[in-house]
Enzyme design. Sequence first.
Site, PDB file in Angstrom:
ATOM      1  N   HIS A  42      40.099  64.729  78.098  1.00  0.00           N
ATOM      2  CA  HIS A  42      40.805  63.899  77.125  1.00  0.00           C
ATOM      3  C   HIS A  42      41.528  62.791  77.882  1.00  0.00           C
ATOM      4  O   HIS A  42      42.385  63.063  78.726  1.00  0.00           O
ATOM      5  CB  HIS A  42      41.807  64.718  76.311  1.00  0.00           C
ATOM      6  CG  HIS A  42      42.521  63.911  75.269  1.00  0.00           C
ATOM      7  ND1 HIS A  42      42.071  63.801  73.971  1.00  0.00           N
ATOM      8  CD2 HIS A  42      43.657  63.163  75.346  1.00  0.00           C
ATOM      9  CE1 HIS A  42      42.896  63.004  73.289  1.00  0.00           C
ATOM     10  NE2 HIS A  42      43.856  62.614  74.104  1.00  0.00           N
ATOM     11  N   CYS A  43      41.159  61.542  77.587  1.00  0.00           N
ATOM     12  CA  CYS A  43      41.705  60.407  78.323  1.00  0.00           C
ATOM     13  C   CYS A  43      42.736  59.687  77.462  1.00  0.00           C
ATOM     14  O   CYS A  43      42.379  59.056  76.455  1.00  0.00           O
ATOM     15  CB  CYS A  43      40.594  59.446  78.725  1.00  0.00           C
ATOM     16  SG  CYS A  43      41.179  58.035  79.699  1.00  0.00           S
ATOM     17  N   PRO A  44      44.028  59.766  77.801  1.00  0.00           N
ATOM     18  CA  PRO A  44      45.033  59.046  76.997  1.00  0.00           C
ATOM     19  C   PRO A  44      44.926  57.537  77.130  1.00  0.00           C
ATOM     20  O   PRO A  44      45.386  56.809  76.243  1.00  0.00           O
ATOM     21  CB  PRO A  44      46.362  59.572  77.563  1.00  0.00           C
ATOM     22  CG  PRO A  44      46.041  60.010  78.954  1.00  0.00           C
ATOM     23  CD  PRO A  44      44.639  60.519  78.909  1.00  0.00           C
TER      24      PRO A  44
END
Length: 366
Positions: A191-193
Amino acid sequence: MKNREYQQIDPQALATPTPTPPPRSLPEHKPRRARRKWEVFPGKNRFYCDGRIIVARQSGVLPLTLGLILLTSGLFFIFDCPFLVKHLTSCIPAIGGVLFVFVIISLLQTSFTDPGILPRATPEEAADIEKQIDNPTGSSSSYRPPPRTKEVVINQQVVKLKYCFTCKIFRPPRTSHCSLCDNCVERFDHHCPWVGNCVGKRNYRFFYTFIVSLSFLTAFIFGCVTTHLALRSQGGNGLVNALQSSPASALELVVCFFSVWSILGLSGFHTYLVAANLTTNEDIKGSWSGKSGNEDVGNPYSYNSMIKNCCSVLCGPMPPSLIDRRGFVPSDDSVQTSPVEIELPAAKNDINMEKDCLDFALSCAS
């Protein structure tokens, strides 16, 4: 014969027939607006443009990423490109423009694309799966049984499938449940913010294009700004005078200097993952490298060729989205939408009764 007196019956004195009430209709049922599936989606996502755009609920860093790219590139095109075109070549803004377009397009595709979310099991499907799984204690629903697994064989290697208690499904191979988005994602990478979305099977190629093109753009701007300041400092002007004459270049230099190393490192790391046909999740857990305690275990998804692995990850066909977020929710409303007329039972044929009474009175009078 005795005189008999007959009194004529007044027809109006008879009972007045009860008027038949008109048919009464039920109030018209207004049909409810059909809802789309994205409006009742159980995951922690936000949808825009009638479900065409999907992002994570916690996507507050995405505007920062977009703002830094736009700010740095805008300063470069406004303050550095005119000087470099005059003293070097006119190809510099063209190259920078192509890289900038690649970066923006790939960033938006990564952020707004379904990463490969798997739909959750329906109540009937979940109940069927629960029947297939033995409950060792038969206790209350608050009891959470130990992790449930299944085993499948991929390329002559046993792979365990874990049961997801949230989605009520056995996760397919390379699938993981994202705690931030609350979804099971196929070929989950991470999960890439910075892009405001999960990176998975359907948007990994866009993510890889984004970080590689961003690496080239950052290095290109850093080199051009350094050249710009070096040219300005010639002739005895010094670096301080060059920075004072172009303060925007100094800001670009600082931003690019602190970001180019991390972006280049990230691009190199994902290039290694693509060549080995691995995901970040698998590399961190050490699923196929012996870190998890499994010795002599190879990657069952690798084609044993860097070129084949790269083509499989980056050039394969785009799989369709499985959540059908713009589809309509099935309606269970069985009420009729058109008005239904219900005739109430009327009195018996009052007109015929009145006619019979008149005939009887006339016969008696005669």
